[in-house]
Scaffold this motif. Structure first.
Motif, PDB file in Angstrom:
ATOM      1  N   ASP A  36       0.818  -1.209   0.000  1.00  0.00           N
ATOM      2  CA  ASP A  36       0.000   0.000   0.000  1.00  0.00           C
ATOM      3  C   ASP A  36       0.854   1.262   0.000  1.00  0.00           C
ATOM      4  N   SER A  37       2.079   1.182  -0.488  1.00  0.00           N
ATOM      5  CA  SER A  37       2.952   2.344  -0.549  1.00  0.00           C
ATOM      6  C   SER A  37       3.159   2.762  -1.994  1.00  0.00           C
ATOM      7  N   PRO A  38       3.368   4.056  -2.242  1.00  0.00           N
ATOM      8  CA  PRO A  38       3.629   4.498  -3.611  1.00  0.00           C
ATOM      9  C   PRO A  38       4.921   3.858  -4.133  1.00  0.00           C
ATOM     10  N   PRO A  39       5.073   3.768  -5.438  1.00  0.00           N
ATOM     11  CA  PRO A  39       6.294   3.172  -5.986  1.00  0.00           C
ATOM     12  C   PRO A  39       7.509   4.032  -5.669  1.00  0.00           C
ATOM     13  N   VAL A  40       8.648   3.367  -5.503  1.00  0.00           N
ATOM     14  CA  VAL A  40       9.914   4.069  -5.271  1.00  0.00           C
ATOM     15  C   VAL A  40      10.427   4.600  -6.605  1.00  0.00           C
ATOM     16  N   LEU A  41      10.760   5.894  -6.637  1.00  0.00           N
ATOM     17  CA  LEU A  41      11.243   6.516  -7.871  1.00  0.00           C
ATOM     18  C   LEU A  41      12.748   6.259  -7.994  1.00  0.00           C
ATOM     19  N   PRO A 216      13.356   8.785  -3.653  1.00  0.00           N
ATOM     20  CA  PRO A 216      12.026   9.219  -3.187  1.00  0.00           C
ATOM     21  C   PRO A 216      11.040   8.067  -3.211  1.00  0.00           C
ATOM     22  N   ALA A 217      10.266   7.937  -2.144  1.00  0.00           N
ATOM     23  CA  ALA A 217       9.317   6.823  -2.029  1.00  0.00           C
ATOM     24  C   ALA A 217       7.926   7.341  -1.702  1.00  0.00           C
ATOM     25  N   GLY A 218       7.564   8.487  -2.248  1.00  0.00           N
ATOM     26  CA  GLY A 218       6.219   8.996  -2.081  1.00  0.00           C
ATOM     27  C   GLY A 218       6.100  10.027  -0.977  1.00  0.00           C
ATOM     28  N   TRP A 379      11.772   8.912   1.995  1.00  0.00           N
ATOM     29  CA  TRP A 379      12.973   8.468   1.272  1.00  0.00           C
ATOM     30  C   TRP A 379      13.301   7.034   1.674  1.00  0.00           C
ATOM     31  N   ARG A 380      13.554   6.225   0.693  1.00  0.00           N
ATOM     32  CA  ARG A 380      14.094   4.891   0.980  1.00  0.00           C
ATOM     33  C   ARG A 380      15.623   4.990   0.914  1.00  0.00           C
ATOM     34  N   GLU A 910      18.813  -1.151   5.193  1.00  0.00           N
ATOM     35  CA  GLU A 910      17.774  -0.367   4.526  1.00  0.00           C
ATOM     36  C   GLU A 910      16.895   0.278   5.581  1.00  0.00           C
ATOM     37  N   TRP A 911      16.582   1.555   5.393  1.00  0.00           N
ATOM     38  CA  TRP A 911      15.711   2.254   6.326  1.00  0.00           C
ATOM     39  C   TRP A 911      15.042   3.417   5.591  1.00  0.00           C
ATOM     40  N   ASN A 912      14.121   4.071   6.274  1.00  0.00           N
ATOM     41  CA  ASN A 912      13.392   5.194   5.690  1.00  0.00           C
ATOM     42  C   ASN A 912      13.726   6.475   6.439  1.00  0.00           C
TER      43      ASN A 912
END
Length: 932
Positions: A36-41, A216-218, A379-380, A910-912
């Motif tokens: 349910d998250s926007p796609p990672v750009l 960017p991850a939404g 941000w991813r 990996e973190w946000n």
């Protein structure tokens, strides 16, 4: 696992902060988009190079370190017969009284003394023993020799100082000889300290090449900014303001390309990548030991360890992850501080004329609330490890010494600026010809200061007169001729008088000088004189008289009388000495001439001084601009070149930094422009083969060092004042530069340089550094050579190689690594074998997989069990098939890893992170229990 990731991400979104996502099992390196998250750009991802330095914990080998030992001996700068003097000192009875001294004397053998004696001759470096000669020389023996050399040189310096203090002027020891002796003591001390610093610790280490990727991850709703409550039918005007403040506390974010074109970041100042870069610069600036790097802006160190696996479970990976998350978290917090939003409300009564947004509750019975939320950019952040390099540590003194020369020149220029002072004494202005001069000294001074001065005044002529007295027939008559005019500044020294006369017939005449006892009477005629009127016999008449001197004569019955008076004059003394036997100190006329000449010389010197001051100020301003107005790329290049020069001097010895005198003489003979370095613009320089051989002496070694070292990844830690002599502290402490990194570089007393060995050169470099190109090379089973091979092999197995030729054959991103574990017990076999894994998702047929870890060995033969094999089939979601197994693997106790490397490297964390955006989310009628 997916549920855990979703909960962690939701928690991070809820609090607007960063959350580390543990990755203990399952696939690593997929797209990473949570449910349910926007796609990672991924196309908008930003990357920052990073590295983790690991110092290996290994015992120092008893042999090797040839280059360090050779450089140490060169740095001692042995003088003729010093080796034998040190031997005699070590063997002396007084020295052997101590047990420690006895032990040191035993360590320094005669063979070592003979070897070191070869360095006493100032010959060409090619004639000196090669570095490989020191492979088997113990470090303690070299240290014992150095300590004894320091003691011998101190005794010599003390002896010269005593001789200089007690000697007469003719026998005095030259000051430069005493200073040279003190410099020899310092050179030996610095060399001994350098030997200890460079041999106590293991020079080998590892540098894990890493990369921070921020994509960017939404957008997600952030914190509540403001709430506007509205009663039924209430109307309110809302003014919304937003601004961003660019912090200038840190250095400007400037990227200088190799084409020397500077680009200033024009993206939003809340960008995580921009803030992270700035935060890294800030950390470097305020760190005690600043870091100068090539292509790696972020360096962190890990604890010492033995050679172990450098995957996501290693200590270095843990340290790197911790450092990276702290870095991005601080950057994210700073980005939030730079972005501000305020919302103010104003109740509108009567007129609706307003430029703000008007909100009205249409309900007549129910209240309404309007909530404003900030929109946070998500941000991813991923930390990849994509390479492993062997490193070699060494310590060099004063890396910025060469760059300080311009600052010294600037300080010298500024030191010449000041008020005008003229220290020439009046007594030096004389018309005497001094020794070594060919003209009067006052003319020498006039030429020195460029002045036009008058010649010294000549003595004026002494006044005199010769007059005829009026005829006197009878009676007496007083005659006073015109006075003697004594020049100003002079006085009468002597007066002499003559006269001749006749009397009337049959009458006697008389002649008298009034004011004196001189009286001649009852004479008929005669010629009389001279009479010294100023003598004591005549009462010192008119002695020291000045101005107009009147002399009167009383005559009776004289006829045909002629009177002549002559005088001597002398300058009037200004400070007469009480001792009459000594001459007067000065006279008014000469003193006035000296004062006039001194004023003219002073005016000329002052004009010259102001001209020089203006010229010096212009040069100082130009030099100041030359120091400060330099682009960032040039500064970093200069620092890298100075580090390279220091490394070459350390490895090749101090003789490397200087051109041999015979080559300089050959260039000068060929009329080469030595001052501007224009020497190789012609085909024929007039040098013979010997001179050319000297010039090219280090060519092969320099080529090897430049090829074997990744200079773009060399890491330098600067240490302030260490090794700097105390006399230079005041100057070094005052050094300032607009660029913080350059200022730290200039003020450093020494530097730890971590040389990064280029991939494929590991064994060659260890053989070179430890054996000094010894033939045959250092033993193949040397511990250091084994470490070099293991690091090279691990880099080949675990980090990215050649990307697949068909990147579109699968939906998985081939640049990412795929990770799984297995609990199988597998035997060595030449046939295909199926391996059960926890998940075979995203593994590809035809790809290479790395099986097991590098820190696990087979008890049978002690060899590393890790290997790389080709995937031949993927039967189902829990199995993969490889073509063969060269080693046995046991996962019954601890599961072993199965890794499919990607072109980006191994994903170890990996973190946000969340940063503010320019958007605002508005919710109307929100419930009080939601929208935290």
């Amino acid at each position: 696992m997916e549920a855990e990731l979703s909960e962690l991400d939701a928690s991070g979104a809820e609090h607007g902060g960063s959350q580390d996502v543990p990755r203990t099992e399952g696939r690593v390196g997929t797209e990473g988009a949570l449910p349910d998250s926007p796609p990672v750009l991924t196309g908008s991802a930003r990357e920052i190079s990073k590295a983790t330095l690991v110092q290996l914990r290994l015992p120092v080998p008893p042999t090797g370190q040839a280059l360090i030992k050779s450089a140490y001996v060169r740095q001692l700068r042995l003088r003729p017969d010093e080796a034998s003097t040190v031997r005699d000192h070590l063997r002396s009875t007084e020295h052997l009284r101590s047990t420690d001294h006895l032990r040191s004397a035993e360590e320094v053998s005669d063979d070592l003394i003979d070897l070191l004696a070869a360095y006493e001759q100032r010959t060409q470096p090619s004639l000196l023993p090669p570095p490989s000669t020191f492979v088997d020389v113990p470090v303690q023996a070299l240290k014992a020799f150095g300590d004894a050399l320091v003691e011998v040189r101190r005794q010599r310096a003390a002896r010269l100082a005593a001789e200089r203090a007690g000697a007469t002027t003719a026998e005095a020891v030259p000051a430069d000889l005493e200073g040279l002796a003190q410099q020899d003591v310092r050179s030996a001390l610095v060399a001994v300290r350098g030997l200890l610093a460079n041999t106590r610790a293991t020079p080998l280490g590892m540098l894990n090449l890493e990369r921070l990727e921020m994509a960017p991850a939404g957008l997600e709703r952030g914190e509540l900014i403001a709430t506007v409550p509205l009663a039924p039918l209430e109307e309110t005007a809302v003014s919304h303001k937003e601004w961003s403040v660019r912090s200038k506390e840190f250095t400007s974010i400037v990227t200088d390309s190799l084409e020397t074109v500077s680009e200033t970041g024009v993206t939003d100042n809340t960008e995580l990548s921009q803030s992270t870069s700035s935060q890294a610069q800030h950390s470097n600036q305020f760190n005690v030991t600043a870091t100068v790097t090539g292509g790696i802006p972020v360096i962190n160190g890990s604890a010492q360890s033995g050679f172990t696996s450098q995957d996501s479970k290693s200590q270095s990976a843990t340290d790197s992850t911790k450092h990276s998350t702290q870095l991005t978290r601080k950057a994210s917090a700073r980005a939030k501080q730079e972005h501000k939003i305020t919302i103010s409300t104003t109740t509108v009564t009567g007129s609706e004329e307003t430029s703000t947004r008007v909100l009205k509750n249409p309900s007549q019975v129910s209240a309404m609330r309007v909530d404003y939320f900030s929109l946070m950019r998500k941000w991813r952040v991923r930390l990849y490890r994509h390479g492993l390099r062997l490193t070699y540590d060494l310590v060099i003194p004063e890396p910025g010494a060469g760059l300080r020369r311009m600052h010294k020149e600037l300080a010298d220029l500024k030191g010449q600026l000041g008020p005008f002072q003229f220290g020439l004494p009046h007594s030096e202005i004389t018309d005497a010809i001094l020794p070594g001069e060919t003209q009067p000294h006052y003319r020498v001074l006039a030429e020195r200061y460029g002045a036009v001065v008058p010649d010294p005044p000549l003595p004026p002529p002494a006044p005199q007169f010769s007059v005829g007295a009026p005829q006197q027939e009878e009676g007496w008559h007083i005659f006073t001729p015109d006075p003697l005019e004594v020049p100003e500044g002079y006085r009468v020294k002597t007066l002499n008088m003559w006269f001749d006369t006749t009397s009337k017939k049959d009458v006697l005449f008389s002649f008298k000088v009034l004011g004196t006892p001189l009286y001649i009477q009852d004479q008929t005629q005669g010629d009389y004189g001279p009479f010294e009127l100023t003598s004591g016999a005549y009462g010192n008449f008119m002695l020291h008289a000045t101005g107009k001197v009147y002399i009167s004569f009383d005559m009776v019955n004289n006829r045909n009388t002629t009177i002549r008076v002559t005088s001597e004059i002398e300058p009037i003394p200004i400070q007469p000495d009480p001792d009459p036997t000594k001459p007067a100190h000065s006279d008014r006329i000469r003193d006035k001439w000296q004062s006039d000449v001194w004023n003219l010389l002073r005016d000329a010197a002052q004009s010259q001084y102001y001209e020089r001051q203006q010229d010096i100020a212009t040069k100082a301003a130009a030099l100041q601009e030359q120091i400060e107005q330099v682009d960032t790329l040039t500064l970093r290049r200069e620092e890298s070149e100075e580090i390279m020069k220091g490394v070459l001097r350390f490895l090749l010895g101090p003789d490397f930094a200087f051109m041999p005198p015979e080559v300089v003489a050959a260039f000068a003979k060929a009329r080469v422009d030595l001052e501007h370095g224009i020497g190789f613009d012609e085909n024929d320089l007039g040098m013979d083969a010997t001179a050319w051989a000297t010039v090219r002496e280090h060519e092969d070694v320099v080529r090897f060092i430049n090829q074997a070292i990744e200079w773009e990844n060399v890491v330098t830690f600067l240490y302030s004042y260490f090794w700097d002599v105390p006399q230079s502290w005041n100057f070094v402490r005052r050094l300032r530069h607009p660029d913080a990194n350059r200022q730290a570089f200039l003020r450093s007393g020494s530097a730890r340089v971590v040389l990064t060995v280029r991939k494929g050169w590991e064994e060659d470099w260890v053989s070179f550094a430890e054996g000094g190109f010894k033939s045959p090379p250092t033993a193949p089973d040397s511990q250091y050579l084994t470490i070099a091979r293991e690091i090279a092999a691990y880099d080949d197995r675990n980090y990215p190689g050649i990307p697949p030729a068909n990147p579109g054959r699968s939906a998985v991103r081939l640049e990412e690594a795929v990770y799984a574990t297995s609990r199988d017990v597998l035997a060595k076999t030449a046939n295909p074998v199926s391996i059960k894994v926890d998940s075979s998702k995203d593994f590809l047929v035809g790809a290479l997989v790395v099986i097991d870890s590098a820190d696990k060995t087979d008890p049978a033969d002690g060899r590393v069990v890790q290997e790389s094999q080709l995937i031949t089939a993927i039967p189902d979601t829990t199995h993969i098939t490889v073509g063969r197994l060269d080693r046995a693997h046991d996962g019954s106790v601890t599961p072993f890893a199965v890794l499919q490397p990607g072109t980006k490297g191994a994903l170890i964390a990996e973190w946000n992170e969340y940063t503010p955006s320019s958007g605002t989310d508005i919710e109307i009628g929100s419930d009080l229990g939601s929208g935290a």
